[in-house]
Design a protein around this motif. Structure first.
Motif, PDB file in Angstrom:
ATOM      1  N   GLU A  95      18.973  -2.503 -34.546  1.00  0.00           N
ATOM      2  CA  GLU A  95      19.894  -1.825 -33.635  1.00  0.00           C
ATOM      3  C   GLU A  95      19.222  -0.666 -32.896  1.00  0.00           C
ATOM      4  OE1 GLU A  95      22.955  -2.915 -32.801  1.00  0.00           O
ATOM      5  OE2 GLU A  95      22.581  -4.604 -34.140  1.00  0.00           O
ATOM      6  N   LYS A  96      18.338   0.064 -33.590  1.00  0.00           N
ATOM      7  CA  LYS A  96      17.602   1.163 -32.948  1.00  0.00           C
ATOM      8  C   LYS A  96      16.689   0.641 -31.846  1.00  0.00           C
ATOM      9  CE  LYS A  96      17.622   4.306 -36.873  1.00  0.00           C
ATOM     10  NZ  LYS A  96      16.862   4.880 -37.986  1.00  0.00           N
ATOM     11  N   LEU A  97      16.025  -0.481 -32.108  1.00  0.00           N
ATOM     12  CA  LEU A  97      15.131  -1.063 -31.111  1.00  0.00           C
ATOM     13  C   LEU A  97      15.903  -1.567 -29.891  1.00  0.00           C
ATOM     14  CD1 LEU A  97      12.282  -1.780 -30.287  1.00  0.00           C
ATOM     15  CD2 LEU A  97      12.471  -3.885 -31.610  1.00  0.00           C
ATOM     16  N   ILE A  98      17.031  -2.211 -30.123  1.00  0.00           N
ATOM     17  CA  ILE A  98      17.876  -2.683 -29.015  1.00  0.00           C
ATOM     18  C   ILE A  98      18.355  -1.490 -28.193  1.00  0.00           C
ATOM     19  CG2 ILE A  98      20.096  -3.757 -28.461  1.00  0.00           C
ATOM     20  CD1 ILE A  98      19.555  -5.621 -30.909  1.00  0.00           C
ATOM     21  N   TRP A  99      18.776  -0.430 -28.870  1.00  0.00           N
ATOM     22  CA  TRP A  99      19.246   0.777 -28.176  1.00  0.00           C
ATOM     23  C   TRP A  99      18.106   1.412 -27.372  1.00  0.00           C
ATOM     24  CZ3 TRP A  99      17.603   5.856 -29.050  1.00  0.00           C
ATOM     25  CH2 TRP A  99      18.336   6.830 -28.378  1.00  0.00           C
ATOM     26  N   PHE A 100      16.913   1.523 -27.981  1.00  0.00           N
ATOM     27  CA  PHE A 100      15.761   2.152 -27.339  1.00  0.00           C
ATOM     28  C   PHE A 100      15.347   1.394 -26.076  1.00  0.00           C
ATOM     29  CE2 PHE A 100      11.114   2.610 -26.853  1.00  0.00           C
ATOM     30  CZ  PHE A 100      11.043   3.982 -26.682  1.00  0.00           C
ATOM     31  N   ALA A 101      15.375   0.068 -26.134  1.00  0.00           N
ATOM     32  CA  ALA A 101      14.950  -0.755 -24.997  1.00  0.00           C
ATOM     33  C   ALA A 101      16.030  -0.853 -23.927  1.00  0.00           C
ATOM     34  CB  ALA A 101      14.582  -2.154 -25.477  1.00  0.00           C
ATOM     35  N   GLY A 102      17.225  -0.361 -24.203  1.00  0.00           N
ATOM     36  CA  GLY A 102      18.367  -0.502 -23.303  1.00  0.00           C
ATOM     37  C   GLY A 102      18.258   0.268 -22.007  1.00  0.00           C
ATOM     38  N   ARG A 103      19.215  -0.011 -21.131  1.00  0.00           N
ATOM     39  CA  ARG A 103      19.231   0.528 -19.775  1.00  0.00           C
ATOM     40  C   ARG A 103      19.300   2.060 -19.737  1.00  0.00           C
ATOM     41  NH1 ARG A 103      24.056  -1.616 -16.857  1.00  0.00           N
ATOM     42  NH2 ARG A 103      23.256  -3.536 -17.726  1.00  0.00           N
ATOM     43  N   LYS A 104      20.015   2.662 -20.681  1.00  0.00           N
ATOM     44  CA  LYS A 104      20.175   4.121 -20.644  1.00  0.00           C
ATOM     45  C   LYS A 104      18.994   4.873 -21.264  1.00  0.00           C
ATOM     46  CE  LYS A 104      25.178   4.250 -20.538  1.00  0.00           C
ATOM     47  NZ  LYS A 104      26.395   4.723 -21.181  1.00  0.00           N
ATOM     48  N   GLN A 105      18.057   4.143 -21.929  1.00  0.00           N
ATOM     49  CA  GLN A 105      16.910   4.804 -22.513  1.00  0.00           C
ATOM     50  C   GLN A 105      15.649   4.405 -21.746  1.00  0.00           C
ATOM     51  OE1 GLN A 105      19.516   3.668 -24.427  1.00  0.00           O
ATOM     52  NE2 GLN A 105      20.102   5.799 -24.607  1.00  0.00           N
ATOM     53  N   MET A 106      14.912   3.420 -22.233  1.00  0.00           N
ATOM     54  CA  MET A 106      13.643   3.048 -21.610  1.00  0.00           C
ATOM     55  C   MET A 106      13.794   1.994 -20.518  1.00  0.00           C
ATOM     56  SD  MET A 106      11.576   5.090 -22.932  1.00  0.00           S
ATOM     57  CE  MET A 106      10.033   4.477 -22.333  1.00  0.00           C
ATOM     58  N   ASP A 107      14.908   1.301 -20.467  1.00  0.00           N
ATOM     59  CA  ASP A 107      15.187   0.271 -19.462  1.00  0.00           C
ATOM     60  C   ASP A 107      14.070  -0.769 -19.416  1.00  0.00           C
ATOM     61  OD1 ASP A 107      16.603  -1.089 -17.550  1.00  0.00           O
ATOM     62  OD2 ASP A 107      16.043   0.217 -15.895  1.00  0.00           O
ATOM     63  N   ILE A 108      13.766  -1.347 -20.572  1.00  0.00           N
ATOM     64  CA  ILE A 108      12.723  -2.364 -20.659  1.00  0.00           C
ATOM     65  C   ILE A 108      13.349  -3.710 -20.320  1.00  0.00           C
ATOM     66  CG2 ILE A 108      11.026  -3.499 -22.138  1.00  0.00           C
ATOM     67  CD1 ILE A 108      10.992  -0.890 -23.820  1.00  0.00           C
ATOM     68  N   GLU A 109      13.001  -4.227 -19.155  1.00  0.00           N
ATOM     69  CA  GLU A 109      13.578  -5.473 -18.671  1.00  0.00           C
ATOM     70  C   GLU A 109      13.108  -6.638 -19.529  1.00  0.00           C
ATOM     71  OE1 GLU A 109      13.535  -7.444 -14.421  1.00  0.00           O
ATOM     72  OE2 GLU A 109      13.851  -5.267 -14.305  1.00  0.00           O
ATOM     73  N   GLY A 110      14.022  -7.506 -19.934  1.00  0.00           N
ATOM     74  CA  GLY A 110      13.685  -8.688 -20.714  1.00  0.00           C
ATOM     75  C   GLY A 110      13.639  -8.461 -22.212  1.00  0.00           C
ATOM     76  N   LEU A 111      13.813  -7.227 -22.661  1.00  0.00           N
ATOM     77  CA  LEU A 111      13.803  -6.947 -24.100  1.00  0.00           C
ATOM     78  C   LEU A 111      15.238  -6.709 -24.562  1.00  0.00           C
ATOM     79  CD1 LEU A 111      12.095  -6.648 -26.627  1.00  0.00           C
ATOM     80  CD2 LEU A 111      11.770  -4.248 -26.077  1.00  0.00           C
ATOM     81  N   GLY A 112      15.959  -7.815 -24.740  1.00  0.00           N
ATOM     82  CA  GLY A 112      17.346  -7.755 -25.193  1.00  0.00           C
ATOM     83  C   GLY A 112      17.459  -8.166 -26.645  1.00  0.00           C
TER      84      GLY A 112
END
Length: 184
Positions: free
Chosen positions: A144-161
């Motif tokens: 859950e932390k990794l999903i949150w970190f990669a999310g749009r409001k944090q790092m916005d890593i495209e393709g990492l869902g």
């Protein structure tokens, strides 16, 4: 009338649409902070234009206060027309074999210790506001932390869902494993 607040405008808020459905089962979901939340699985029903199959029960204390049981016919609505939640039980339709929701004594993911909030809730279950897995290396918390970190409001890593995170975690080596993956 004024420029910021027109006095001739009237706003009316309509009551949220409520529907009844059957509570099929409850699973324990571990969040990024370790909070364990009961998640209701329902018979599909259309509420406010969308099909609802899951709803939040918020916490185990609230589920006990409302006397929600597995197999019950329940009323649901959407908070803010977005998030489905259980309003209450239709007691007249309760089946004879309805089972109480049993909160976990240990983390459902890692088997680690669980703390009940507030501590007084150990004696009075209806006071309970939350349960938390206190293992900082719990796999569910890491996911859950990794999903949150990669999310749009944090790092916005495209393709990492969610699906990609699950694939990475399924193929990764355990911490401390000395084997290396050769690039070829």
């Amino acid at each position: 009338t004024t420029s910021k607040s027109p006095r001739w405008v009237i706003a009316y808020k309509y009551p949220a649409e409520r529907k009844t459905t059957k509570l099929l089962r409850v699973e324990h979901q571990v969040g990024k902070t370790g909070r364990i939340t009961p998640r209701a699985f329902l018979e599909p029903v259309v509420v406010s234009g969308t099909t609802v199959q899951h709803a939040t029960l918020h916490n185990y204390g609230q589920a006990r206060k409302k006397d929600i049981r597995i197999g019950d016919t329940i009323e649901i609505e959407k908070a803010g027309e977005i998030i489905p939640y259980v309003v209450g039980v239709v007691y007249e339709k309760r089946p004879g074999g309805a089972k109480k929701i049993v909160p976990p004594d240990k983390c459902p993911e890692c088997g680690g210790p669980v703390e009940v909030e507030p501590p007084e809730a150990e004696d009075n279950a209806e006071l309970e506001t939350g349960r938390e897995c206190v293992n900082p290396e719990c796999p569910a918390q890491m996911r859950e932390k990794l999903i949150w970190f990669a999310g749009r409001k944090q790092m916005d890593i495209e393709g990492l869902g969610e699906k990609t995170v699950d694939q990475i975690r399924a193929t990764s080596l355990p911490v401390g494993d000395e084997r290396r993956i050769e690039a070829g």
